[in-house]
Motif scaffolding. Sequence first.
Motif, PDB file in Angstrom:
ATOM      1  N   SER A  82     -16.184  48.416  66.441  1.00 14.72           N
ATOM      2  CA  SER A  82     -15.799  47.542  65.336  1.00 14.72           C
ATOM      3  C   SER A  82     -14.821  46.510  65.886  1.00 14.72           C
ATOM      4  O   SER A  82     -13.738  46.887  66.325  1.00 14.72           O
ATOM      5  CB  SER A  82     -15.133  48.336  64.215  1.00 14.72           C
ATOM      6  N   PRO A  83     -15.181  45.259  65.921  1.00 17.72           N
ATOM      7  CA  PRO A  83     -16.451  44.655  65.516  1.00 17.72           C
ATOM      8  C   PRO A  83     -17.583  45.065  66.461  1.00 17.72           C
ATOM      9  O   PRO A  83     -17.333  45.510  67.580  1.00 17.72           O
ATOM     10  CB  PRO A  83     -16.174  43.156  65.580  1.00 17.72           C
ATOM     11  N   ILE A  84     -18.806  44.877  66.006  1.00 16.37           N
ATOM     12  CA  ILE A  84     -19.963  45.341  66.775  1.00 16.37           C
ATOM     13  C   ILE A  84     -20.274  44.465  67.979  1.00 16.37           C
ATOM     14  O   ILE A  84     -20.965  44.889  68.885  1.00 16.37           O
ATOM     15  CB  ILE A  84     -21.219  45.479  65.884  1.00 16.37           C
ATOM     16  N   CYS A  85     -19.743  43.232  68.013  1.00 18.22           N
ATOM     17  CA  CYS A  85     -20.023  42.304  69.113  1.00 18.22           C
ATOM     18  C   CYS A  85     -18.830  42.198  70.053  1.00 18.22           C
ATOM     19  O   CYS A  85     -17.683  42.199  69.623  1.00 18.22           O
ATOM     20  CB  CYS A  85     -20.348  40.913  68.571  1.00 18.22           C
ATOM     21  N   SER A  86     -19.139  42.092  71.336  1.00 14.49           N
ATOM     22  CA  SER A  86     -18.110  41.823  72.338  1.00 14.49           C
ATOM     23  C   SER A  86     -18.724  40.930  73.411  1.00 14.49           C
ATOM     24  O   SER A  86     -19.933  40.728  73.449  1.00 14.49           O
ATOM     25  CB  SER A  86     -17.594  43.131  72.950  1.00 14.49           C
ATOM     26  N   CYS A  87     -17.872  40.383  74.266  1.00 11.61           N
ATOM     27  CA  CYS A  87     -18.347  39.499  75.328  1.00 11.61           C
ATOM     28  C   CYS A  87     -18.595  40.283  76.611  1.00 11.61           C
ATOM     29  O   CYS A  87     -17.959  41.308  76.858  1.00 11.61           O
ATOM     30  CB  CYS A  87     -17.300  38.421  75.625  1.00 11.61           C
ATOM     31  N   LEU A  88     -19.514  39.767  77.410  1.00 17.00           N
ATOM     32  CA  LEU A  88     -19.696  40.316  78.747  1.00 17.00           C
ATOM     33  C   LEU A  88     -18.401  40.127  79.532  1.00 17.00           C
ATOM     34  O   LEU A  88     -17.638  39.183  79.277  1.00 17.00           O
ATOM     35  CB  LEU A  88     -20.828  39.588  79.480  1.00 17.00           C
ATOM     36  N   ARG A  89     -18.167  41.008  80.477  1.00 15.68           N
ATOM     37  CA  ARG A  89     -16.969  40.891  81.303  1.00 15.68           C
ATOM     38  C   ARG A  89     -16.947  39.516  81.974  1.00 15.68           C
ATOM     39  O   ARG A  89     -17.947  39.056  82.509  1.00 15.68           O
ATOM     40  CB  ARG A  89     -16.961  41.978  82.371  1.00 15.68           C
ATOM     41  N   GLY A  90     -15.810  38.844  81.903  1.00 20.28           N
ATOM     42  CA  GLY A  90     -15.658  37.530  82.499  1.00 20.28           C
ATOM     43  C   GLY A  90     -15.944  36.385  81.548  1.00 20.28           C
ATOM     44  O   GLY A  90     -15.764  35.224  81.896  1.00 20.28           O
ATOM     45  N   TYR A  91     -16.399  36.684  80.341  1.00 17.67           N
ATOM     46  CA  TYR A  91     -16.693  35.654  79.345  1.00 17.67           C
ATOM     47  C   TYR A  91     -15.729  35.766  78.177  1.00 17.67           C
ATOM     48  O   TYR A  91     -15.194  36.837  77.894  1.00 17.67           O
ATOM     49  CB  TYR A  91     -18.131  35.773  78.814  1.00 17.67           C
ATOM     50  N   GLU A  92     -15.512  34.649  77.519  1.00 20.33           N
ATOM     51  CA  GLU A  92     -14.669  34.603  76.330  1.00 20.33           C
ATOM     52  C   GLU A  92     -15.398  33.800  75.264  1.00 20.33           C
ATOM     53  O   GLU A  92     -16.213  32.933  75.577  1.00 20.33           O
ATOM     54  CB  GLU A  92     -13.332  33.921  76.646  1.00 20.33           C
ATOM     55  N   PRO A  93     -15.100  34.081  73.991  1.00 23.96           N
ATOM     56  CA  PRO A  93     -15.748  33.302  72.934  1.00 23.96           C
ATOM     57  C   PRO A  93     -15.413  31.819  73.051  1.00 23.96           C
ATOM     58  O   PRO A  93     -14.267  31.456  73.354  1.00 23.96           O
ATOM     59  CB  PRO A  93     -15.157  33.876  71.647  1.00 23.96           C
ATOM     60  N   LYS A  94     -16.408  30.968  72.824  1.00 25.99           N
ATOM     61  CA  LYS A  94     -16.194  29.527  72.890  1.00 25.99           C
ATOM     62  C   LYS A  94     -15.351  29.063  71.710  1.00 25.99           C
ATOM     63  O   LYS A  94     -14.488  28.212  71.844  1.00 25.99           O
ATOM     64  CB  LYS A  94     -17.550  28.808  72.894  1.00 25.99           C
ATOM     65  N   TYR A  95     -15.626  29.631  70.533  1.00 26.86           N
ATOM     66  CA  TYR A  95     -14.885  29.302  69.319  1.00 26.86           C
ATOM     67  C   TYR A  95     -14.216  30.575  68.815  1.00 26.86           C
ATOM     68  O   TYR A  95     -14.798  31.320  68.023  1.00 26.86           O
ATOM     69  CB  TYR A  95     -15.819  28.710  68.264  1.00 26.86           C
ATOM     70  N   VAL A  96     -13.000  30.833  69.261  1.00 29.55           N
ATOM     71  CA  VAL A  96     -12.296  32.079  68.991  1.00 29.55           C
ATOM     72  C   VAL A  96     -12.129  32.327  67.492  1.00 29.55           C
ATOM     73  O   VAL A  96     -12.332  33.443  67.009  1.00 29.55           O
ATOM     74  CB  VAL A  96     -10.918  32.105  69.706  1.00 29.55           C
ATOM     75  N   GLU A  97     -11.801  31.289  66.727  1.00 28.57           N
ATOM     76  CA  GLU A  97     -11.589  31.465  65.287  1.00 28.57           C
ATOM     77  C   GLU A  97     -12.887  31.915  64.600  1.00 28.57           C
ATOM     78  O   GLU A  97     -12.884  32.841  63.786  1.00 28.57           O
ATOM     79  CB  GLU A  97     -11.092  30.162  64.665  1.00 28.57           C
ATOM     80  N   GLU A  98     -13.996  31.280  64.959  1.00 29.97           N
ATOM     81  CA  GLU A  98     -15.281  31.644  64.380  1.00 29.97           C
ATOM     82  C   GLU A  98     -15.679  33.055  64.798  1.00 29.97           C
ATOM     83  O   GLU A  98     -16.160  33.855  63.993  1.00 29.97           O
ATOM     84  CB  GLU A  98     -16.346  30.645  64.809  1.00 29.97           C
ATOM     85  N   TRP A  99     -15.472  33.390  66.070  1.00 30.71           N
ATOM     86  CA  TRP A  99     -15.787  34.718  66.598  1.00 30.71           C
ATOM     87  C   TRP A  99     -14.983  35.779  65.840  1.00 30.71           C
ATOM     88  O   TRP A  99     -15.506  36.836  65.477  1.00 30.71           O
ATOM     89  CB  TRP A  99     -15.480  34.759  68.077  1.00 30.71           C
ATOM     90  N   SER A 100     -13.725  35.480  65.576  1.00 32.85           N
ATOM     91  CA  SER A 100     -12.852  36.435  64.877  1.00 32.85           C
ATOM     92  C   SER A 100     -13.316  36.697  63.454  1.00 32.85           C
ATOM     93  O   SER A 100     -13.079  37.762  62.902  1.00 32.85           O
ATOM     94  CB  SER A 100     -11.413  35.925  64.866  1.00 32.85           C
ATOM     95  N   ARG A 101     -13.972  35.706  62.838  1.00 28.49           N
ATOM     96  CA  ARG A 101     -14.492  35.888  61.480  1.00 28.49           C
ATOM     97  C   ARG A 101     -15.807  36.636  61.477  1.00 28.49           C
ATOM     98  O   ARG A 101     -16.328  37.004  60.430  1.00 28.49           O
ATOM     99  CB  ARG A 101     -14.698  34.526  60.802  1.00 28.49           C
ATOM    100  N   GLY A 102     -16.391  36.838  62.647  1.00 28.51           N
ATOM    101  CA  GLY A 102     -17.644  37.563  62.733  1.00 28.51           C
ATOM    102  C   GLY A 102     -18.882  36.730  62.509  1.00 28.51           C
ATOM    103  O   GLY A 102     -19.940  37.236  62.180  1.00 28.51           O
ATOM    104  N   HIS A 103     -18.786  35.408  62.722  1.00 26.79           N
ATOM    105  CA  HIS A 103     -19.942  34.520  62.512  1.00 26.79           C
ATOM    106  C   HIS A 103     -20.472  34.024  63.838  1.00 26.79           C
ATOM    107  O   HIS A 103     -19.842  33.701  64.721  1.00 26.79           O
ATOM    108  CB  HIS A 103     -19.562  33.301  61.657  1.00 26.79           C
TER     109      HIS A 103
END
Length: 103
Positions: A82-103
């Motif tokens: 929880s949350p069900i999504c995560s990034c591969l090692r070495g990657y980060e979300p491009k849009y952190v705010e959107e990623w945090s909302r789960g979209h």
Amino acid sequence: MNSVFHNGFQMVDGKEVSVYETFNLENSSIFLYHVLTPDGTVVKTYREYGKEEWEVIWKSNKSECDVYGTCGEFGILNSGNSPICSCLRGYEPKYVEEWSRGH
């Protein structure tokens, strides 16, 4: 897909135009309805003659994990987290705010 019969269903390959499904029911008092939803889920419902309610009898996607691209590019989906999504090692979300909302 080969054309095969299963419970009265037959897949027909229209070659260049389309692929479609035909079926025959022995019990004409039952109506079947298939819907392809925007997320790619096929939902099979039925209704008996004289009744108003449609009942879902089958869905192709059982959970969010069955929907292609739920976690986006380079995302890992694990329904146990929880949350069900995560990034591969070495990657980060491009849009952190959107990623945090789960979209």
